[in-house]
Scaffold this motif. Structure first.
Motif, short mmCIF file in Angstrom:
data_model
loop_
_atom_site.label_atom_id
_atom_site.label_comp_id
_atom_site.label_asym_id
_atom_site.label_seq_id
_atom_site.Cartn_x
_atom_site.Cartn_y
_atom_site.Cartn_z
N ALA A 54 17.21 -68.76 6.33
CA ALA A 54 17.15 -68.66 4.86
C ALA A 54 17.89 -67.43 4.38
CB ALA A 54 15.69 -68.62 4.40
N GLY A 58 21.22 -67.33 2.04
CA GLY A 58 21.25 -66.51 0.83
C GLY A 58 22.49 -65.63 0.77
N ILE A 101 21.98 -70.91 -2.18
CA ILE A 101 20.63 -70.61 -2.65
C ILE A 101 19.70 -71.82 -2.52
CG2 ILE A 101 19.25 -69.75 -4.58
CD1 ILE A 101 21.17 -67.72 -3.36
N TYR A 102 20.20 -73.00 -2.88
CA TYR A 102 19.36 -74.20 -2.77
C TYR A 102 18.92 -74.40 -1.33
CZ TYR A 102 17.96 -79.09 -2.66
OH TYR A 102 17.25 -80.25 -2.45
N GLU A 134 16.26 -71.84 -0.31
CA GLU A 134 14.94 -72.17 -0.84
C GLU A 134 14.32 -73.34 -0.07
OE1 GLU A 134 15.64 -72.87 -5.01
OE2 GLU A 134 14.84 -70.88 -5.50
N ASP A 135 15.16 -74.30 0.28
CA ASP A 135 14.67 -75.46 1.02
C ASP A 135 14.08 -75.05 2.37
OD1 ASP A 135 14.39 -78.37 1.37
OD2 ASP A 135 15.92 -78.14 2.92
N LEU A 157 12.95 -72.00 3.12
CA LEU A 157 11.76 -71.20 2.86
C LEU A 157 10.53 -72.07 2.60
CD1 LEU A 157 13.04 -68.27 0.60
CD2 LEU A 157 11.98 -68.06 2.85
N ASN A 158 10.74 -73.19 1.91
CA ASN A 158 9.63 -74.09 1.61
C ASN A 158 9.07 -74.75 2.87
OD1 ASN A 158 9.70 -73.65 -1.18
ND2 ASN A 158 11.20 -75.27 -1.52
N SER A 217 11.92 -63.98 0.63
CA SER A 217 11.67 -64.70 -0.61
C SER A 217 12.15 -63.88 -1.82
CB SER A 217 10.18 -65.01 -0.77
OG SER A 217 9.73 -65.85 0.28
N VAL A 242 16.03 -63.87 -2.03
CA VAL A 242 16.58 -65.11 -2.59
C VAL A 242 16.36 -65.17 -4.10
CG1 VAL A 242 16.38 -67.64 -2.60
CG2 VAL A 242 16.36 -66.39 -0.42
N MET A 243 15.18 -64.75 -4.56
CA MET A 243 14.89 -64.76 -6.00
C MET A 243 15.80 -63.80 -6.75
SD MET A 243 10.73 -64.91 -6.02
CE MET A 243 9.87 -66.33 -5.34
N GLU A 261 19.06 -65.22 -7.42
CA GLU A 261 19.00 -66.21 -8.50
C GLU A 261 18.70 -65.55 -9.84
OE1 GLU A 261 17.57 -70.50 -7.57
OE2 GLU A 261 16.09 -69.14 -6.72
#
Length: 221
Positions: free
Chosen positions: A11, A15, A20-21, A24-25, A27-28, A47, A50-51, A54
């Motif tokens: 992840a 980043g 980014i997508y 996040e995928d 990380l989920n 986390s 990445v935020m 964004e």
């Protein structure tokens, strides 16, 4: 634990690549409960990273706080505090931002971080005369002689926030004149001076500011 940790590194790599997508995928899908205790703060760190990429600044605050609270490497603590101060400041939380910057200065970080934390703290003080006096005192110190454009630019920002455009412009001009090198800090001040001149319809004065700032920008690409 190994699988979850590898997912966090994937992840983070996504980043850094701007994916980014995908970051996040991944990380989920991380099973945080599978991480060893010593690795769990890294989930918050990645986390938050990445935020921030964004520009989800407010959402990143709790993750930065968790990561900071679990950080045991002293050399990284000032950085976490500084980022937290920036996020609070962007969110309009003046008092928490001031507290974070003050903690940074107490940690005696690298000179550039110390300077920027001090400038941000001064800008948030609210007492214009006292703040400007403090910044002027900093500008006279030998250790800051190569970064006076940052300090004078901060003084200009304070006056601008108080709607005193004439004083702000004077300090921006002082910052430009005192700059010892053509870096991003000078470019920022040039653009602010250009914007003020432009708003005053003094286009002949605004044009050179924008031109020099663009030249600096191209040189640093």
């Amino acid at each position: 634990d190994m699988v979850a940790l590898c997912q966090l590194w994937i992840a983070r790599a996504y980043g850094e690549m701007g994916w980014i997508y995908e970051a996040e995928d991944v990380l989920n899908k991380v099973a945080v409960d599978n991480l060893k205790r010593k690795h769990k703060p890294y989930f918050s760190t990645v986390s938050a990273d990445v935020m921030l990429k964004e520009r989800r600044f407010k959402e990143a605050i709790p993750f930065v706080k968790i990561a900071k609270g679990e950080e045991r490497r002293r050399q990284y603590l000032p950085r976490f505090e500084f980022v937290l101060g920036q996020l609070y400041q962007l969110d309009g939380q003046r008092e928490p931002a001031k507290a974070a910057y003050k903690r940074v200065t107490r940690m005696q970080p690298a000179p550039d971080m110390m300077l920027n934390a001090s400038i941000h703290y001064a800008e948030l003080m609210g007492d214009t005369l006292k703040t400007v006096k403090k910044l002027k005192r900093m500008a006279r110190q030998d250790k800051y002689k190569d970064v006076t454009e940052q300090i004078y630019g901060a003084i200009g920002n304070i006056y601008l926030a108080n709607k005193d455009t004439s004083s702000a412009l004077g300090w921006y001009e002082e910052a430009i004149a005192s700059a010892t090198q053509s870096g991003n800090d000078k470019a920022v001040v040039l653009v602010k001076a250009g914007d003020l001149y432009f708003s005053m319809r003094e286009y002949a004065a605004a044009s050179p500011c924008y031109k020099e700032a663009s030249q600096i920008g191209r040189a640093h690409v």
